[in-house]
Write a protein that holds these residues in place. Sequence first.
Motif, PDB file in Angstrom:
ATOM      1  N   ARG A  63      23.298  18.936 -23.537  1.00 40.76           N
ATOM      2  CA  ARG A  63      22.661  17.750 -24.120  1.00 40.76           C
ATOM      3  C   ARG A  63      22.909  18.062 -25.400  1.00 40.76           C
ATOM      4  NH1 ARG A  63      17.806  14.414 -23.361  1.00 40.76           N
ATOM      5  NH2 ARG A  63      18.732  14.117 -21.348  1.00 40.76           N
ATOM      6  N   ASP A 104      25.546  13.444 -23.888  1.00 41.15           N
ATOM      7  CA  ASP A 104      25.800  14.861 -23.091  1.00 41.15           C
ATOM      8  C   ASP A 104      26.916  15.133 -22.421  1.00 41.15           C
ATOM      9  OD1 ASP A 104      22.646  14.761 -21.914  1.00 41.15           O
ATOM     10  OD2 ASP A 104      23.028  12.999 -22.025  1.00 41.15           O
ATOM     11  N   HIS A 115      29.127  16.908 -19.298  1.00 43.57           N
ATOM     12  CA  HIS A 115      28.704  17.635 -17.850  1.00 43.57           C
ATOM     13  C   HIS A 115      30.049  18.351 -17.682  1.00 43.57           C
ATOM     14  CE1 HIS A 115      25.257  14.907 -16.817  1.00 43.57           C
ATOM     15  NE2 HIS A 115      25.466  14.392 -18.181  1.00 43.57           N
TER      16      HIS A 115
END
Length: 576
Positions: A292, A208, A210
């Motif tokens: 993701r 992932d 962020h």
Amino acid sequence: MVTHTLAAPAASQEPVTAPRPFLGELLVQAGKLTARDLERALSAQQEMGGMLGRVLVRLGLVSEIDVARTLSEQLGVPFIAADAFPDLMPEVPGLLPEFLQANAIYPLRQDGAQLHVAMAVPQDAFLLKALHLVTGCTVMPHLALESDIEKALAEPAEEAAADSDDGFADGMDGGDFVEHLKDLASEAPVIRLVNTIIGRVTDLRASDIHLEPFDDGLHVRYRVDGVIHLGEVVPPRLSAAVSSRVKLLAHLDIAERRLPQDGRIKTRVKGRELDLRVSTVPTVHGESVVMRVLDRASVRLNLDTMGFEQDTLARFNELLLRPHGILLVTGPTGSGKTTTLYAALSKIDAQTNKIITVEDPVEYQLEGINQIQVHPQINLTFANALRSILRQDPDIIMIGEMRDGETAQIAVQSALTGHLVLSTLHTNTAAGAVIRMQDMGVESYLITSSVNGVLAQRLVRTLCSHCKEAYEPGPELRASTGLGRFCPPGHHIYRAVGCEHCRQSGYRGRTGIHELFVLDEPMRRAIIDGRDANALNNLAAQGGMLSLFEDGLRKVAAGVTTLDELARVTQDQSDA
């Protein structure tokens, strides 16, 4: 014929000796590029124009640093990294900032009549001649990444901007601001920055990305093997532009910054196909974006390589061979439930079975399997999709997640009418899945009639093979953790240390630990009698079921992971 260098070779007055090796051929020889990808890039270069190195980077076939180092070798020009740039750019009479920025040139130092410069295209004879004419110096070119040069040139401008008012949206109406964001997001530095952020996932093996806005800028963080790691911090003035660039790639509405949005990006990074699932939510300081990473090349759709112990795998395969009933996989978000279901489906022969899935979203496309994407906006929910697919004559149905009572009821009816139903459920233990279904309104007698088994799973980080350190656990540790059952006296286990191969974490990669709860006759009677989850769990343990913690202890004894990692992942299990 297409040239393989970044630009046309510089004019030289020296006699020609041997032909210079092509850049593409050097990259193939170095193993950075396949011959097939080189042919594709050459075809793209003919259509798009430009220099081959930039085409290769734009297509995501190789990294910018690999091209630069290979080009340095080809041209015989020294490569210089950004950390070797001087802290202060020397002032050279005649060199205008506009000229330096337009041509990606950064002055390094002036030694008398010699001027050392970092250049993105050091083989450009016209630029070298222009530098010589303007400065009167002999120019000594060094090859550097264009992004490094632009960043170094921009730093003084950023400092000046920091002293001024930061409200770049002041005085703009909504439409102007959106156009301004589009312009910013389409500028080369922002595009390169976003490409770099996405490109790091292959080096870090991140699952992932962020992007989190705060006062001091956009914090970039990566989740690697289930643990968050801090990356770079994007300056505040670029935060909105970076988020907008990601939204443009995901085909989202960049004008909408007040509501959450979801989208997808399909891209190619360093020769690997990546599918990014994008989610945006508004926060106090701007939009938080999470990507993701669905890496089709690294996903392992094979139950044999997913960490199953042989006894657990044998019983799980038996449940998969049953012609009808429900098989559930439980665990928290990110515990690999969907991947396990995909691996189970790939084991089933799609040629002789009609397999239909209902998912939100469809993460990986499987050959020979009909996959349906849920769209709640148009009322295509799990329940509505399930009602329709029962008329499609399926043999096997996979439900991405059993979210509500209506979906659970239809899944039970499907299992009772001769279908094998695979699904996921958010519970901490396998036995807890039975209680969750009862909470959803499914009668106990229907659960015992339809559910064949429940697999609970977690993912634990595996030890780095280069730096793990063996030690013998003491009798107190073996007794307090239950390790003595799987680790006799004199047997060594391992602890995490950390090295360059695992980025000092001590771990590299993840594997599964499992708890398989099978509904046999004693279990069915206990469910009908209304026993709670603890009672069901104890009954399953008497029947030979190992808990997640106990299955993890087997992995610790085998030297796969550590007690600390097992405790981190199964905190809710260790007391069971």
